[in-house]
Design an enzyme around this catalytic site. Structure first.
Site, PDB file in Angstrom:
ATOM      1  N   PRO A  89       0.600  -1.051  -0.101  1.00 58.84           N
ATOM      2  CA  PRO A  89      -0.043   0.057   0.044  1.00 58.84           C
ATOM      3  C   PRO A  89       0.804   1.146   0.055  1.00 58.84           C
ATOM      4  CG  PRO A  89       0.074  -0.868   2.344  1.00 58.84           C
ATOM      5  CD  PRO A  89       0.850  -1.878   1.480  1.00 58.84           C
ATOM      6  N   GLY A  90       2.049   1.169   0.199  1.00 55.77           N
ATOM      7  CA  GLY A  90       2.981   2.432  -0.158  1.00 55.77           C
ATOM      8  C   GLY A  90       3.787   2.843   0.881  1.00 55.77           C
ATOM      9  N   TRP A  92       6.783   1.299   1.796  1.00 57.00           N
ATOM     10  CA  TRP A  92       8.396   1.465   1.200  1.00 57.00           C
ATOM     11  C   TRP A  92       8.560   2.668   0.576  1.00 57.00           C
ATOM     12  CZ3 TRP A  92      11.890  -3.245   0.232  1.00 57.00           C
ATOM     13  CH2 TRP A  92      11.865  -4.140   1.330  1.00 57.00           C
ATOM     14  N   ASP A 118       2.623  -1.550  -8.663  1.00 57.67           N
ATOM     15  CA  ASP A 118       2.140  -2.600  -8.040  1.00 57.67           C
ATOM     16  C   ASP A 118       0.788  -3.079  -8.901  1.00 57.67           C
ATOM     17  OD1 ASP A 118       2.282  -4.007  -4.905  1.00 57.67           O
ATOM     18  OD2 ASP A 118       0.378  -4.236  -6.007  1.00 57.67           O
ATOM     19  N   ASP A 135       1.549  -4.858 -13.724  1.00 60.02           N
ATOM     20  CA  ASP A 135       2.333  -6.017 -13.564  1.00 60.02           C
ATOM     21  C   ASP A 135       3.541  -5.888 -13.778  1.00 60.02           C
ATOM     22  OD1 ASP A 135       3.653  -8.547 -13.132  1.00 60.02           O
ATOM     23  OD2 ASP A 135       2.152  -9.688 -14.465  1.00 60.02           O
ATOM     24  N   PHE A 136       4.795  -5.695 -12.765  1.00 66.04           N
ATOM     25  CA  PHE A 136       5.977  -5.205 -13.054  1.00 66.04           C
ATOM     26  C   PHE A 136       6.605  -6.273 -14.053  1.00 66.04           C
ATOM     27  CE2 PHE A 136      10.465  -6.208 -12.090  1.00 66.04           C
ATOM     28  CZ  PHE A 136      11.086  -4.811 -12.371  1.00 66.04           C
ATOM     29  N   ASP A 160       9.607  -5.576  -2.205  1.00 65.09           N
ATOM     30  CA  ASP A 160       8.850  -6.233  -1.208  1.00 65.09           C
ATOM     31  C   ASP A 160       7.711  -7.012  -1.872  1.00 65.09           C
ATOM     32  OD1 ASP A 160       8.534  -6.877   1.419  1.00 65.09           O
ATOM     33  OD2 ASP A 160       6.985  -5.290   1.733  1.00 65.09           O
ATOM     34  N   LYS A 200      12.933  -9.318  -1.357  1.00 65.10           N
ATOM     35  CA  LYS A 200      12.416 -10.275  -0.445  1.00 65.10           C
ATOM     36  C   LYS A 200      12.537 -11.574  -1.117  1.00 65.10           C
ATOM     37  CE  LYS A 200       7.861  -9.924   0.871  1.00 65.10           C
ATOM     38  NZ  LYS A 200       6.880  -9.337   1.685  1.00 65.10           N
TER      39      LYS A 200
END
Length: 249
Positions: A89-90, A92, A118, A135-136, A160, A200
């Site tokens: 949700p933001g 980082w 995201d 979608d990255f 993350d 991660k």
């Protein structure tokens, strides 16, 4: 967004004896909720980082993972260009904006740039460019990011990201490792010399190989489990520092 606390106040607020006092709350109105929902609510109220996130106006507790990593390894600095993958949700992104001065609030310091992406749509973070609902891992999304960077090299890539868990341990571990490689490939193409990378992972037998592959391109790679990571979680982060270039291997 509140400004960063001084080092003294930060340490006073988050010292171990202060953490404990937030663990005394008990959930209410559990009637009718499933057992898993009751367990989640109980854990949230007993989690000191949830309360700290509210106090410091961070969107979720994960902000403290990145704060701890940056405090120790100095991966973010004013003026940096940062890419935050799996940003919703933001929290980082909030930390990255503060630490790079992307909001321009630190006088006489270089102004950074933060780009966040995201699959989910999420609220804007002042000082960051947000790409929600993207979608990255798709070439189209990565091309959009390249266009937004307009030739600027990235000083730090953060991820993350984690896949939706299937409950099949081997498949889930493979999925998150594949995500890490997607982020690594993009970082190799877009990073400036001496750039940093954080991804991660869920601890598994493929992580040592991932570390070795990252070491081909970065001077140092460290496996880190921040204090804010829950003790029963297999979550770790690989912190890679000192990008040597895509041809280093």
């Amino acid at each position: 967004m509140r400004p960063l606390l001084s080092n003294y106040l930060y340490k006073r607020l988050f010292r171990t004896d202060n953490v404990g006092k937030y663990a005394k709350q008990q959930p209410r109105n559990l009637k009718g909720k499933s057992k898993s929902s009751q367990e989640w609510l109980t854990r949230q109220l007993a989690d000191p980082y949830v309360e700290k996130a509210r106090m410091m106006n961070y969107r979720c507790r994960s902000a403290f993972k990145l704060l701890e990593i940056d405090d120790k390894y100095k991966i973010l600095k004013p003026g940096d260009a940062v890419l935050d993958c799996g940003a919703a949700p933001g929290s980082w992104t909030q930390v990255a904006v503060e630490r790079t001065n992307a909001h321009g609030k630190i006088e006489r310091a270089p102004v950074g740039a933060v780009f966040s992406i995201d699959l989910l749509h999420f609220h804007a973070v002042p000082g960051a460019t947000i790409y929600g609902g993207m979608d990255f891992t798709t070439p189209l999304s990565q091309q959009r990011l390249r266009e937004a960077l307009a030739g600027r090299q990235v000083n730090c890539v953060l991820s993350d990201m984690a896949p939706n868990a299937t409950g099949v341990r081997m498949l889930d571990q493979e999925s998150i490792t594949n995500l890490c490689y997607e982020v690594l490939r993009f970082a190799l193409a877009m990073s400036a010399p001496q750039a940093n990378l954080v991804v991660k992972v869920w601890d598994n037998g493929d992580v040592p190989k991932l570390e070795r592959n990252m070491l081909k391109f970065y001077e140092k790679v460290k496996r880190v489990k921040p204090r804010a990571s829950r003790g029963d979680s297999a979550e770790h982060f690989l912190v890679a520092r000192g990008y040597k270039g895509a041809t280093a291997a």
